[in-house]
Design a protein around this motif. Structure first.
Motif, short mmCIF file in Angstrom:
data_model
loop_
_atom_site.label_atom_id
_atom_site.label_comp_id
_atom_site.label_asym_id
_atom_site.label_seq_id
_atom_site.Cartn_x
_atom_site.Cartn_y
_atom_site.Cartn_z
N ARG A 51 19.33 39.60 50.70
CA ARG A 51 18.19 39.09 49.94
C ARG A 51 18.50 37.72 49.35
N CYS A 54 18.34 35.05 52.20
CA CYS A 54 17.04 34.80 52.85
C CYS A 54 16.44 33.48 52.41
N ARG A 55 16.99 32.85 51.40
CA ARG A 55 16.47 31.55 50.98
C ARG A 55 16.74 30.46 52.01
N TRP A 109 12.06 37.15 56.98
CA TRP A 109 12.00 36.45 55.70
C TRP A 109 11.00 37.14 54.77
N ALA A 110 9.85 37.54 55.30
CA ALA A 110 8.84 38.21 54.48
C ALA A 110 9.36 39.53 53.94
N ALA A 113 12.43 38.67 51.37
CA ALA A 113 12.04 37.94 50.17
C ALA A 113 11.10 38.75 49.27
N ASN A 114 10.29 39.61 49.88
CA ASN A 114 9.31 40.36 49.11
C ASN A 114 9.64 41.83 48.98
N ALA A 115 10.89 42.17 49.24
CA ALA A 115 11.30 43.58 49.15
C ALA A 115 11.28 44.01 47.69
N ARG A 116 11.01 45.29 47.51
CA ARG A 116 10.99 45.85 46.16
C ARG A 116 12.41 45.82 45.63
N ARG A 117 12.56 45.24 44.44
CA ARG A 117 13.89 45.13 43.83
C ARG A 117 14.26 46.44 43.17
#
Length: 118
Positions: A51, A54-55, A109-110, A113-117
């Motif tokens: 995570r 992914c930047r 990337w989606a 980057a948008n995975a539930r933390r």
């Protein structure tokens, strides 16, 4: 520890050209394999690492978009200006493959980057 060269580095600490070229185009060396983790802690650490990494996807997307545009541009050039038939097909095929790679990068990337933390 940071001063010691890795196995693929030479005595002067520089990476070989092909390794640099591979790292310039492909991003898999940045990410940890979550499937190779032996327990939940290692899986969680690998996922957190991925995570954070992914930047760098936008950098690789820009590189691959240049390759895609180059392939389509060369395909159009060879097709229109030079009336060739085999070369444009080769360039258009390469451009379609790089475009497919970009779609894979966008999806990865989606999800990262948008995975539930947790």
């Amino acid at each position: 520890m940071a001063d010691t060269p890795t196995t693929e580095q030479g005595a002067d600490g520089e990476l070989p050209f092909l390794t640099l070229w591979y790292r310039f185009l492909f991003f898999d060396w940045l990410f940890a394999d979550v499937g190779a983790a032996r327990n939940a802690f290692e899986r969680h650490a690998a996922l957190q690492h991925n995570r954070r990494m992914c930047r760098y996807f936008p950098v690789y997307l820009r590189r691959w978009s240049v390759l895609t545009l180059f392939g389509f541009g060369m395909g159009c050039l060879f097709e229109r200006a030079m009336q060739a038939s085999l070369w444009p097909a080769w360039f258009f095929t390469c451009a379609c493959l790089t475009l497919s790679g970009m779609v894979v990068m966008l999806v990865a990337w989606a999800f990262l980057a948008n995975a539930r933390r947790n």
